[in-house]
Write an enzyme that holds these catalytic residues in place. Sequence first.
Site, short mmCIF file in Angstrom:
data_model
loop_
_atom_site.label_atom_id
_atom_site.label_comp_id
_atom_site.label_asym_id
_atom_site.label_seq_id
_atom_site.Cartn_x
_atom_site.Cartn_y
_atom_site.Cartn_z
N LYS A 262 -3.42 8.14 4.31
CA LYS A 262 -2.60 7.22 5.06
C LYS A 262 -1.82 7.79 6.08
O LYS A 262 -1.62 6.94 7.09
CB LYS A 262 -1.64 6.61 3.65
N TYR B 197 -4.86 10.98 -0.70
CA TYR B 197 -4.73 9.68 -0.60
C TYR B 197 -3.47 9.53 0.63
O TYR B 197 -3.72 8.95 1.72
CB TYR B 197 -4.28 9.07 -1.79
N SER C 95 -7.17 3.16 -2.45
CA SER C 95 -5.61 3.12 -2.77
C SER C 95 -5.37 3.87 -4.02
O SER C 95 -3.97 3.89 -4.30
CB SER C 95 -5.15 1.74 -3.03
#
Length: 355
Positions: free
Chosen positions: A167, A163, A86
């Site tokens: 996602k 990241y 994350s």
Amino acid sequence: MKTILITGGAGFIGSHVVREFVLNYPETKIINLDALTYAGNLENLKDIERKSNYEFVKADITDAKHILEVFEQYQPDGVIHLAAESHVDRSITNPLDFVMTNVIGTVNLLNAAKTIWQDASTGSAQDFEGKRFHHVSTDEVFGALGDEGFFTEETSYDPHSPYSASKASSDHFVRAYHDTYGLPIVMTNCSNNYGPNHFPEKLIPLCIHNILNGNPLPIYGDGKYTRDWLFVIDHAKAIDLVFHEGKNGGSYNVGGFNEWKNIDLVKELCKQMDEKLGKEAGTSEQLITFVKDRPGHDLRYAIDATKINEELGWKPSVTFEQGLSLTIDWFLSNKEWLDHVTSGDYQNYYENQYN
Ligand code: NAD
Ligand code: DAU
């Protein structure tokens, strides 16, 4: 008994979602599936770990075989998927870890859900009745805003960091499984969370930790980057609502209508910390240090949460000042938690980051 499998439940947001479900749905079995990476910590769930409707399973979502075994054993009716790498800064140094967990891991979960839910009968869309796969995603998939405007559910995807690219890719796979196989899905794209159990690599808990230790508060670039902050328990409540009442195939943006430039946010945090620690006003601000910018740094995120508000009646329950105060109080009374999560690898990580 109905069973819901929550992935990433030992992490920051996942622990609040697990608690919300374990306490609110005592007749539902809640399985927390987590690999316990550096970001996962079962201490986050100490208060509910003995509840009879809670069970922890250690598993890595990149291990397709093990994941299918877990699904076969527990036969979940619903999945709420939060497990992920994350942290944007880590994705810049180790992008492949993000592809593995966020993309491959998500596809492994989709495959496992599709397999056990379809095997039940004929391989038709009816098999999925009463089932739901809730994918927890982020506003970062939409890219960066200029000085004006908001992200809506219709905003085109435009990710910039490894990241957010990972996602965005996982979001596309979730929709593809809905469109291709009829898998019942819902998705939430939320703005920046803050609150108890937040790992101190992210801006707010990092600054709290550094103020407590008299260390510099690193502000990337000129500090004018803007984020929309939401108290984590309000995110958990939004997930509960969308999981139960969201429209099949729908996505919902979740945010606080609460924008702060990083520098103003850190100054507000310093002010509250000084008051709570009984220090002279302005003491913590002296620790603010402008450092090299994050590559590909998105200028501004801001969520338009009208859809979830109008369709499902969700709205944040606390103001930012209240939420920040609760958060600081939590960190001040959980110093052992901070010491625990900042031992070992954490120090090496930060030495490499700023030297
Ligand atoms: P976190 O890093 O605090 O926790 C992630 C959890 O996932 C940890 O418990 C970790 O052990 C687990 N995990 C990681 N890799 C795994 C793997 N391969 N197999 C099984 N478990 C694994 O993350 P967070 O901040 O709580 O975010 C949770 C989810 O919410 C993520 O999907 C994130 O993209 C999304 N999200 C976060 C925010 C935010 O502000 N933090 C905002 C919007 C959306
Ligand atoms: O918007 C939702 C996203 O919010 C989530 O999807 C991510 O998982 C979560 O990590 C968060 O991403 P950000 O990159 O916005 O969060 P972070 O706390 O890392 O940074 C917030 C802002 O503060 C950002 O503009 C970068 C800046 N920053 C961050 C750190 C860690 C600093 O200026 N200094 C720092 O030391």
